[in-house]
Enzyme design. Sequence first.
Site, mmCIF file in Angstrom:
data_model
loop_
_atom_site.group_PDB
_atom_site.id
_atom_site.type_symbol
_atom_site.label_atom_id
_atom_site.label_comp_id
_atom_site.label_asym_id
_atom_site.label_seq_id
_atom_site.Cartn_x
_atom_site.Cartn_y
_atom_site.Cartn_z
ATOM 1 N N GLY A 94 0.808 -1.211 0.000
ATOM 2 C CA GLY A 94 0.000 0.000 0.000
ATOM 3 C C GLY A 94 0.840 1.259 0.000
ATOM 4 O O GLY A 94 0.594 2.187 -0.778
ATOM 5 N N GLU A 95 1.843 1.299 0.872
ATOM 6 C CA GLU A 95 2.689 2.481 0.963
ATOM 7 C C GLU A 95 3.487 2.686 -0.326
ATOM 8 O O GLU A 95 3.595 3.807 -0.834
ATOM 9 C CB GLU A 95 3.642 2.356 2.150
ATOM 10 C CG GLU A 95 2.980 2.438 3.506
ATOM 11 C CD GLU A 95 2.287 1.152 3.926
ATOM 12 O OE1 GLU A 95 1.600 1.157 4.957
ATOM 13 O OE2 GLU A 95 2.419 0.124 3.215
ATOM 14 N N LEU A 96 4.058 1.601 -0.856
ATOM 15 C CA LEU A 96 4.843 1.729 -2.079
ATOM 16 C C LEU A 96 3.973 2.153 -3.261
ATOM 17 O O LEU A 96 4.362 3.025 -4.057
ATOM 18 C CB LEU A 96 5.556 0.413 -2.382
ATOM 19 C CG LEU A 96 6.677 0.040 -1.401
ATOM 20 C CD1 LEU A 96 7.188 -1.357 -1.697
ATOM 21 C CD2 LEU A 96 7.815 1.042 -1.463
#
Length: 397
Positions: A49-51
Amino acid sequence: MIYRALTAVAGAALRGAAPLAGEALAERLALDDVPSVRGGIWVHGASVGELNSARAVIAELAARRPVLVTANTVTGREVARGWGLPARLASLDVPQAVGRFLDAAQPALAVTIENEIWPNRAAALRARGVKQAVIGARMSARSAQGWGRARGLIGPVLGGIGLLSAQDEATEARLIALGLPSRALASRVNLKLMGPAAIRPPRDGGGRDRVWLAASTHPGEDEIVLAAHAAVRARLPDARLILAPRHPRRTDAVARLIAAAGFPAERLGALEVGTAGAPPVLLIDRLGAMQGAYAAAGVCLTGGSLADHGGHTPWEPAAYRCALLHGPHVANFAADYAALDAAGAAQEVTAESLGGTVTAVLSDPAARAAMGQAARGLLDASAPDPRALAGRIIGLV
């Protein structure tokens, strides 16, 4: 000092166990071959999700300097490798592993996505003169309260940051109170808007005027959606529903609910989401099909908002010019939904009003299209420019 001593002991013990634990632990301890990006950029995100949220920024950075990506999960690592970038599991926050990783990678700049706080990592970066940036930072009141009892750990971490771009004003205030230098603050950025803003959806087809989507539903919401769809079909017999549970493992249970509601329990199977003559209810039973669902549906109800799960992001359906509906439980994205509501792009519904609202929106194609255009317009106006942010980051070195 206590943290460093305890983690140093843990690092020594883990190294002794590494030969028996396999490749993943060796990678987390930097006992394998760490690629060098000498003078380049180390980008770290917790997982997929963050990437994904920072992909546009990462691409801009990679176009200008060598980039090495790390993640805490294998799936995050593989996502970054799929972009053609060198990627590996992040080193554990033990002094030995962090030191081995940095000595081999030799970055000039470390960029962290959102809210990863690791004291040994920060200390090693400062000791080596590696500049540090954080993008999309967020910190809840509860987390800030917890870190407030460990200022000796978080203070040096925040003090070494040269640039931090937070998601909201409250995060900025909490981080400054915990030790972030105010000079490090950059313009706020919501990374989760960058990916959707880069989507270029197909032109609207006429079929969207009779299709609505319930996206990322949770237990207790599917029954509400199916009851609403029965009410919609009573007024609009050709209306179709695409039902996409948040977790595909719930597919069998949701299929039984569809059958109990009197609809054929058709799954995606070999069908394309937008197929003409598709069933009155199409059940999405796999990951990776949501883009087709957003493109096919003129109206999207975002799940997790009728049941109290804080709601899910409205920006992916907004990218596809969907008219947006949501329940009252949107605490996770309260400011986003408030802005969309105010722009006429979204409308709050309840279990009782859902069917009537869907019917009204689908019955007025012009109004539906206007809501969808307003959603896309707000997305485009709010999304940060990845080139400008990448420029600010690289400016640190």
